[in-house]
Design a protein around this motif. Structure first.
Motif, mmCIF file in Angstrom:
data_model
loop_
_atom_site.group_PDB
_atom_site.id
_atom_site.type_symbol
_atom_site.label_atom_id
_atom_site.label_comp_id
_atom_site.label_asym_id
_atom_site.label_seq_id
_atom_site.Cartn_x
_atom_site.Cartn_y
_atom_site.Cartn_z
ATOM 1 N N ASN A 1 0.743 -1.119 -0.074
ATOM 2 C CA ASN A 1 0.003 -0.010 0.023
ATOM 3 C C ASN A 1 0.808 1.260 0.093
ATOM 4 N N PRO A 2 1.303 1.872 -1.133
ATOM 5 C CA PRO A 2 1.969 3.071 -1.227
ATOM 6 C C PRO A 2 0.795 4.125 -1.039
ATOM 7 N N THR A 3 1.135 4.864 -0.096
ATOM 8 C CA THR A 3 0.006 6.049 0.252
ATOM 9 C C THR A 3 0.352 7.323 0.741
ATOM 10 N N ALA A 4 -0.456 8.290 0.685
ATOM 11 C CA ALA A 4 -0.362 9.618 1.011
ATOM 12 C C ALA A 4 -1.319 9.935 1.773
ATOM 13 N N GLU A 5 -1.592 9.569 3.070
ATOM 14 C CA GLU A 5 -2.472 9.703 3.866
ATOM 15 C C GLU A 5 -2.275 10.843 5.022
ATOM 16 N N SER A 6 -3.219 11.920 5.253
ATOM 17 C CA SER A 6 -2.900 12.920 6.268
ATOM 18 C C SER A 6 -3.995 12.884 7.299
ATOM 19 N N GLY A 7 -3.858 13.754 8.058
ATOM 20 C CA GLY A 7 -4.714 13.800 9.302
ATOM 21 C C GLY A 7 -4.150 14.135 10.742
ATOM 22 N N SER A 8 -4.672 14.576 11.667
ATOM 23 C CA SER A 8 -4.293 14.915 12.917
ATOM 24 C C SER A 8 -3.711 13.354 13.447
ATOM 25 N N ASP A 9 -2.844 13.477 14.221
ATOM 26 C CA ASP A 9 -2.478 12.227 14.817
ATOM 27 C C ASP A 9 -3.233 11.095 15.099
ATOM 28 N N ARG A 10 -4.152 11.443 16.017
ATOM 29 C CA ARG A 10 -5.185 10.342 16.448
ATOM 30 C C ARG A 10 -6.130 10.070 15.275
ATOM 31 N N GLU A 11 -6.737 11.117 14.777
ATOM 32 C CA GLU A 11 -7.635 10.802 13.659
ATOM 33 C C GLU A 11 -6.749 9.726 12.467
ATOM 34 N N PHE A 12 -5.666 10.205 12.121
ATOM 35 C CA PHE A 12 -4.864 9.347 11.189
ATOM 36 C C PHE A 12 -4.666 7.908 11.765
ATOM 37 N N GLN A 13 -4.184 7.703 13.025
ATOM 38 C CA GLN A 13 -4.130 6.566 13.558
ATOM 39 C C GLN A 13 -5.438 5.845 13.547
ATOM 40 N N TYR A 14 -6.456 6.243 13.770
ATOM 41 C CA TYR A 14 -7.712 5.399 13.948
ATOM 42 C C TYR A 14 -7.994 5.122 12.598
ATOM 43 N N TYR A 15 -7.932 5.941 11.771
ATOM 44 C CA TYR A 15 -8.618 5.535 10.182
ATOM 45 C C TYR A 15 -7.627 4.551 9.639
ATOM 46 N N TYR A 16 -6.198 5.120 9.405
ATOM 47 C CA TYR A 16 -5.287 4.476 8.783
ATOM 48 C C TYR A 16 -4.956 3.059 9.416
#
Length: 600
Positions: A216-231
């Motif tokens: 999974n090459p990705t470019a995923e962003s977001g606040s740290d907690r939001e990113f960790q939850y989703y990603y």
């Protein structure tokens, strides 16, 4: 109905179950007869947190070369760079924008300068190298593909073109999956960012074709907690559901023409199952099973597997319950007739009751009496729907039984929906069946299509999905772990216009996989999940809020029922709103999926 106790208990559960690491050794990899396994030595697999210099291909490729050298010194044999690492991330619909012009102009072919240079290093180091870049389209100078280029140890180059891009008009969707056989580590399939998180059909195809890895090459962003939850949860779900090892590489740092993107990194290698998740790279405790979020953020560089481990080819298509030809027909139907055929909901909230009973310690007659008792209780409380678990009547019952006629009379008189599970004795065999009695007294039934191993010798396989029109919108019916693992069924229901799923289950334990997969129905499929289990802690109603909620540390909204509620009674009630529910995926191509499943 918002439930403060539910929120508090869910947070306690997440803190006590999900965030507490279980310090145990790596899980033993078991395999079915004929299933191949692959031993991975320390350092052989690598992912990269890469900070590009936006629009500067030369600087980025030079940095990639230095990182490849470091990986080689660590003994790495397969190295994955992130999405669009050669150029930096670009998203735009405007042909006159800086981002649009840059990324299209920078596009190259598989015989271009960048591919030749990286392929030469792959050949030199006997290494698989995967990197993200825009790819030229023959005869089209106004667009490009968002591609992952694969350079093999012999210097040959292939590419995967993102099937479901969200980067704007510059990016043309690809139409084909890509599977690569490394021999040494088995086969891997490629899926880029949104493909992985929101289009599970691609990973399912790879798993059914026997891949051991999802890259999974990705470019995923977001606040740290939001990113960790989703990603992180999305990748855990894919790994557990499809029985693959996931290698994910993300951009890190500030990026974009106006420094308008910020990426947290978080590149990782993981495996996941009902027992928990094992990280092998990119986490704080690699090589141990954990139920917590452990990935490292905001640090550029290479992450390699820190301990040896074993991979196996996916077991998804090794049984009888992956119905490739059936799925092909479903997706063909969606391609021909169209998807998102929504039956408009009334907007009213549903007054719901779930009843967590088990038929194991009761005769069918006793279970019928209990069921009738709770139906009458639901009527007295003016419920719109009452749902019971899977196989509540488990001794073998015909749908012609007088008991059902009595329930039909109650449903028609009091305009209540009644859903429950039986072991059905049909004309052609025995089935694990969900009975649905509508508020007009009409009886419908769904026979489980995806049996678990223990059911294979006991019940026949159902042949058709069931969509029920209700006053709140269309509803899809599923049984047991179908809502968690039979993604094709959930996607079909969603694309056919369902707003919610009613899932009846018979379970003995609450697992990480149960929590994660249940959340995937609202998060990935956009549907509200009503799940009634014989284990009351597992009865839950989950919807998607559409935004990250810091209080619950999720995108979910809860409706009065769920795991770890302070008081988890057998009879639970909730007022359920379906606002915001409904299947909606950008660039969804059922004709592509129909062709894919036709190959399985």
């Amino acid at each position: 109905m918002y439930n403060k106790a539910m929120e508090t208990s869910f947070r306690r559960m997440m803190a006590g179950i999900l965030l507490a690491a279980m310090v145990v050794t790596s899980p033993v990899i078991t395999r079915a007869e004929g299933q191949k396994t692959y031993d991975v030595e320390k350092g052989q697999l690598g992912v990269v947190n890469f900070h590009p210099k936006w629009g500067d291909k030369k600087a980025n490729v030079d940095k990639m070369k230095r990182l490849i050298d470091r990986a080689h010194n660590k003994g790495t044999k397969l190295l994955v760079f992130p999405e669009l690492c050669v150029t930096g991330y670009a998203s735009s619909d405007s042909k006159n924008s800086k981002a649009y012009k840059m990324v299209v102009k920078a596009a190259e072919t598989k015989k271009g300068k960048t591919a030749r240079e990286i392929a030469k290093i792959s050949d030199k180091y006997d290494m698989w190298i995967v990197y993200g870049a825009s790819e030229k389209i023959e005869g089209n100078k106004k667009q490009a593909y968002n591609s992952a280029f694969v350079c093999d140890p012999e210097g040959k180059v292939s590419s995967y073109r993102k099937i479901s891009p969200v980067e704007g008009a510059w990016c043309k969707p690809g139409k084909k999956p890509l599977i690569i056989d490394t021999k040494e580590f088995g086969k891997f399939g490629l899926s880029i960012c949104h493909d992985t998180y929101c289009v599970p059909e691609i990973a399912r195809y790879y798993a059914a074709k026997g891949c051991s890895m999802l890259l999974n090459p990705t470019a995923e962003s977001g606040s740290d907690r939001e990113f960790q939850y989703y990603y992180e949860n999305s990748l855990k779900n894919a790994a557990a559901r499809d029985d693959v090892t996931v290698l994910s590489s993300n951009l890190v740092g500030v990026d974009g023409p106006y420094k308008d993107y910020e990426f947290p990194g978080g590149s990782l290698i993981l495996q996941s199952s009902e027992e928990g998740t094992t990280f092998y790279a990119g986490a704080k405790n690699n090589g141990v099973v954990t139920h917590g979020r452990r990935i490292k953020l905001h640090k550029e560089g290479i992450c390699v597997n820190e301990v040896p481990f074993t991979m196996r080819e996916s077991s998804v298509n090794r049984g009888t319950e992956f119905h490739g030809k059936v799925y092909q027909k479903w997706y063909h139907e969606l391609a021909v007739k169209g998807n998102n055929d929504h039956f408009n909901a009334s907007g009213k909230k549903m007054k719901l009751a779930t009843v967590s009973l088990s038929g194991e310690d009761m005769s069918d007659k006793e279970a019928q009496n209990k069921l009738t008792e709770y139906v009458k209780k639901a009527v007295n409380k003016k419920m719109d729907m009452v749902v019971f678990p899977e196989m509540l009547l488990d001794e073998g019952t015909s749908l012609d039984d007088d008991f059902f006629k009595e329930l039909q009379k109650i449903a028609r008189k009091h305009q209540i929906y009644i859903v429950f599970g039986i072991l059905e004795k049909g004309q052609n065999g025995t089935y694990n069946t969900a009975v649905v009695i509508k508020d007009n007294g009409k009886l419908l039934h769904y026979r489980k299509m995806h049996r678990n191993t223990s059911e294979l010798a006991m019940v026949q396989c159902g042949q058709k999905p069931l969509i029920v029109k209700t006053k709140w919108g269309r509803c899809g019916i599923s049984i047991g772990d179908e809502s968690e693992k039979a993604k094709e069924l959930m996607r079909y229901y969603g694309a056919k216009g369902c707003y919610y799923i009613v899932n009846i289950a018979k379970e003995n334990k609450q697992t990480l996989a149960k929590i994660l997969h249940s959340s995937e129905v609202p998060n990935c499929d956009g549907l509200t999940l009503i799940s009634c289990s014989s284990k009351k802690e597992n009865s839950m109603v989950l919807g998607s809020s559409g935004f990250y909620n810091k209080k619950t540390d999720s995108y979910l909204k809860f409706f009065g029922t769920g795991p770890e509620r302070k008081q988890s009674p057998v009879f639970q009630t909730a007022k359920v709103s379906f606002s915001g529910s409904g299947f909606s995926v950008i660039n969804y191509y059922p004709e592509v999926f129909s062709k894919m499943y036709g190959e399985i």
